[in-house]
Every structure is written in structure tokens, then in C-alpha cells.
Scaffold this active site. Structure first.
Site, PDB file in Angstrom:
ATOM      1  CG  ASP A   1      -0.297  -0.446   2.500  1.00  0.00           C
ATOM      2  OD1 ASP A   1       0.950  -0.457   2.559  1.00  0.00           O
ATOM      3  OD2 ASP A   1      -1.016  -0.775   3.454  1.00  0.00           O
TER       4      ASP A   1
ATOM      5  CG  ASN B   1      -8.793  -1.305  12.457  1.00  0.00           C
ATOM      6  OD1 ASN B   1      -7.910  -1.973  11.932  1.00  0.00           O
ATOM      7  ND2 ASN B   1      -9.248  -0.176  11.928  1.00  0.00           N
TER       8      ASN B   1
ATOM      9  CG  HIS C   1      -5.783  -1.904   9.189  1.00  0.00           C
ATOM     10  ND1 HIS C   1      -5.917  -0.643   9.723  1.00  0.00           N
ATOM     11  CD2 HIS C   1      -4.449  -2.132   9.150  1.00  0.00           C
ATOM     12  CE1 HIS C   1      -4.725  -0.139   9.984  1.00  0.00           C
ATOM     13  NE2 HIS C   1      -3.822  -1.033   9.657  1.00  0.00           N
TER      14      HIS C   1
ATOM     15  CD  GLU D   1      -8.706   1.167   8.157  1.00  0.00           C
ATOM     16  OE1 GLU D   1      -8.658   0.255   9.009  1.00  0.00           O
ATOM     17  OE2 GLU D   1      -8.114   2.250   8.310  1.00  0.00           O
TER      18      GLU D   1
HETATM   19  C1  F6R Z   1       1.563  -1.235   6.189  1.00  0.00           C
HETATM   20  C2  F6R Z   1       0.230  -1.763   6.300  1.00  0.00           C
HETATM   21  C3  F6R Z   1      -0.558  -1.689   7.562  1.00  0.00           C
HETATM   22  C4  F6R Z   1       0.274  -1.981   8.814  1.00  0.00           C
HETATM   23  C5  F6R Z   1      -0.585  -1.916  10.067  1.00  0.00           C
HETATM   24  C6  F6R Z   1       0.215  -2.086  11.316  1.00  0.00           C
HETATM   25  O1  F6R Z   1       2.087  -1.412   4.887  1.00  0.00           O
HETATM   26  O2  F6R Z   1      -0.284  -2.234   5.337  1.00  0.00           O
HETATM   27  O3  F6R Z   1      -1.609  -2.621   7.502  1.00  0.00           O
HETATM   28  O4  F6R Z   1       0.854  -3.241   8.708  1.00  0.00           O
HETATM   29  O5  F6R Z   1      -1.234  -0.658  10.112  1.00  0.00           O
HETATM   30  O6  F6R Z   1       1.064  -0.991  11.490  1.00  0.00           O
HETATM   31  P1  F6R Z   1       2.221  -1.009  12.580  1.00  0.00           P
HETATM   32  O7  F6R Z   1       3.166  -2.070  12.156  1.00  0.00           O
HETATM   33  O8  F6R Z   1       2.844   0.358  12.478  1.00  0.00           O
HETATM   34  O9  F6R Z   1       1.576  -1.296  13.877  1.00  0.00           O
END
Ligand code: F6R
Length: 245
Positions: free
Chosen positions: A68, A137, A139, A144
Site C-alpha cells: 500500500d 482494528n 486491518h 479497514e
Molecule cells: C503497512 C500496512 C498496515 C500496517 C498496520 C500495522 O504497509 O499495510 O496494515 O501493517 O497498520 O502498522 P504497525 O506495524 O505500524 O503497527
């Protein structure tokens, strides 16, 4: 089928995750790595850089495809995911940058960019291993929790809780982009193997739902990983707080 490995802490998670990537690279020098950003995989990238510096792995034939990117940040913005990948991995190993793919969050036509990105994933034949973090959450990528989840790469609106979570990386919450471009659930499930990492208690609820309930729900997108035949979940004790053992 999900295999779960519970480790002591973030450092052990990072080491084990890097080992999983090495296993793939030792079988296939020209592997396609599906990569993630965020705080979770930083330690894994550090371990991979160390292994590269010690001559244990070679990225010369590797291609990558990232999950992403924020919409609206310049590529060289220090919070863009392209910048993150260059800084944490690509600039530190012998990868050919032309073989690295991160969605363009600044395309004139974002819908067209999403279609083109999905074509790139397909032209590579899908990732040999897709690394994922997980949001508090549930995701994965920027898919989401919602009534519907996108199948393929698309532009998505970030939830307020994700904007709040990610504001720790920005000067102010108002600077956090409201939209991102993200692989969809089917794009993620195209990978031959999936490696989900989680560390810390703020991930425990989502991880508990994923590993205990053995059901899918759009309210926790990570649960769709249960549909895949080869998933490894590496989590530390804090993230595993609610996992039934
Ligand atoms: C990042 C991504 C997100 C993160 C998630 C966790 O490329 O796709 O899904 O993996 O938000 O973020 P952290 O690792 O910062 O807790």
C-alpha cells in the site's frame, strides 16, 4: 491453514520473520517478496540487512511488491511508503530498484493506478511470500473493517482509528493522509505464502479474533487469512494475550 508461532518479544519476532524470508530466498533466488511498512517489520528489515551484509542473502534477482501507499504524499516525503522501503531496505541491499514496486499515491488518475498495480501483481505471478502487519482494528494492508472489503487494489478511505494510530509518525494528526491505495483481500490472498507479524498488546484483540474464532468477518479483515492454505503468524507474548492455547 494458519501456523502460529508465539515468541518472547519484538526482537525474536523480527529474527524469526527474517528467517522465513531467507528460507524463501534460499529456494528461489528470484523470489517475489510482498512487503509491508509500519513499525512492525522494521526489525525484520534490520535483520535482513545484517544477513545481506554478512553475505548470507542476495537480492540481485529479487522483485518486490508492496501492499500500500498513502494517497497524496510525494515519493520522497519521509512518511511515504516508498521512502520507508528505500530507507529501511532497498537502499541498504543489492536490489535493483526497478524491480521494486510500491503503488504510486500521486498518480493523476488513482483508479487507473489501482488497476495498473493489480496487473503488476499478476504479471509477477503473485508474491512468493507476503509480509503483513495488522492494525489494532484487524486491518491488513489498508483494508479497514467495514460491511464490504475490496477484492483488488483500490483507493480506500482510512478509518479515524487508523489515522489516530498513524499520527504518531506525523507532526500533527491533520497531516495524516485520509486516503490510501491498497492491495485488496484477493490481491493479498494471491500470495503463495503469507507471513503475518504482530507485536504488542494493542494487537491482541484482533489477533485473538483471528486465531480463536475460526470464522471470517469483514469486521476484522485479517480473519480472511484463514481462507489461505499457507499462513504463518509470528506474534509476541503481548500480542498473543487472548490466544487460546
Ligand atoms: C503497512 C500496512 C498496515 C500496517 C498496520 C500495522 O504497509 O499495510 O496494515 O501493517 O497498520 O502498522 P504497525 O506495524 O505500524 O503497527
Amino acid at each position: 491453514m494458519i501456523n502460529t508461532i508465539i515468541v518472547k518479544d519484538y526482537d525474536e519476532m523480527s529474527e524469526k520473520a527474517a528467517e522465513e524470508i531467507c528460507k524463501v530466498l534460499s529456494c528461489k533466488k528470484n523470489a517475489i517478496l510482498g512487503l509491508a511498512t509500519g513499525s512492525t517489520p522494521i526489525g525484520m528489515y534490520e535483520n535482513l540487512v545484517k544477513k545481506y551484509e554478512n553475505g548470507n542473502i542476495d537480492f540481485s534477482e529479487v522483485k518486490t511488491v508492496n501492499l500500500d501507499e498513502y494517497v497524496g504524499l510525494e515519493k520522497d516525503h519521509d512518511q511515504s511508503y516508498r521512502y520507508f522501503m528505500d530507507f529501511n531496505l532497498f537502499d541498504k541491499v543489492n536490489i535493483n530498484k526497478e524491480n521494486t514496486h510500491v503503488p504510486n499515491g500521486n498518480a493523476v488518475d488513482m483508479e487507473e493506478e489501482a488497476i495498473l498495480y493489480e496487473k503488476i501483481i499478476d504479471s509477477l505471478g503473485g508474491a512468493d511470500i507476503q509480509v503483513l502487519g495488522i492494525g489494532g482494528n484487524g486491518h491488513v494492508g489498508f483494508n479497514e473493517p467495514d460491511d464490504k472489503l475490496s477484492l483488488y487494489t483500490s483507493v480506500v478511505k482510512l478509518k479515524d482509528e487508523t489515522i489516530k494510530d498513524n499520527s504518531r509518525f506525523f507532526d500533527s494528526i491533520d497531516d495524516v493522509p485520509k486516503y490510501a491505495i491498497s492491495m485488496g483481500m484477493a490481491s493479498i490472498l494471491k500470495a503463495k505464502k503469507i507471513l503475518l507479524l504482530a507485536s504488542g498488546e494493542n494487537k491482541a484483540k484482533a489477533i485473538g479474533e483471528l486465531l480463536n474464532e475460526k470464522a471470517v468477518t469483514t469486521k476484522n479483515p485479517s480473519t480472511f487469512l484463514g481462507l489461505h492454505h499457507d499462513v504463518i503468524v509470528i506474534i509476541d507474548e503481548k500480542a498473543a494475550k487472548y490466544v487460546k492455547r
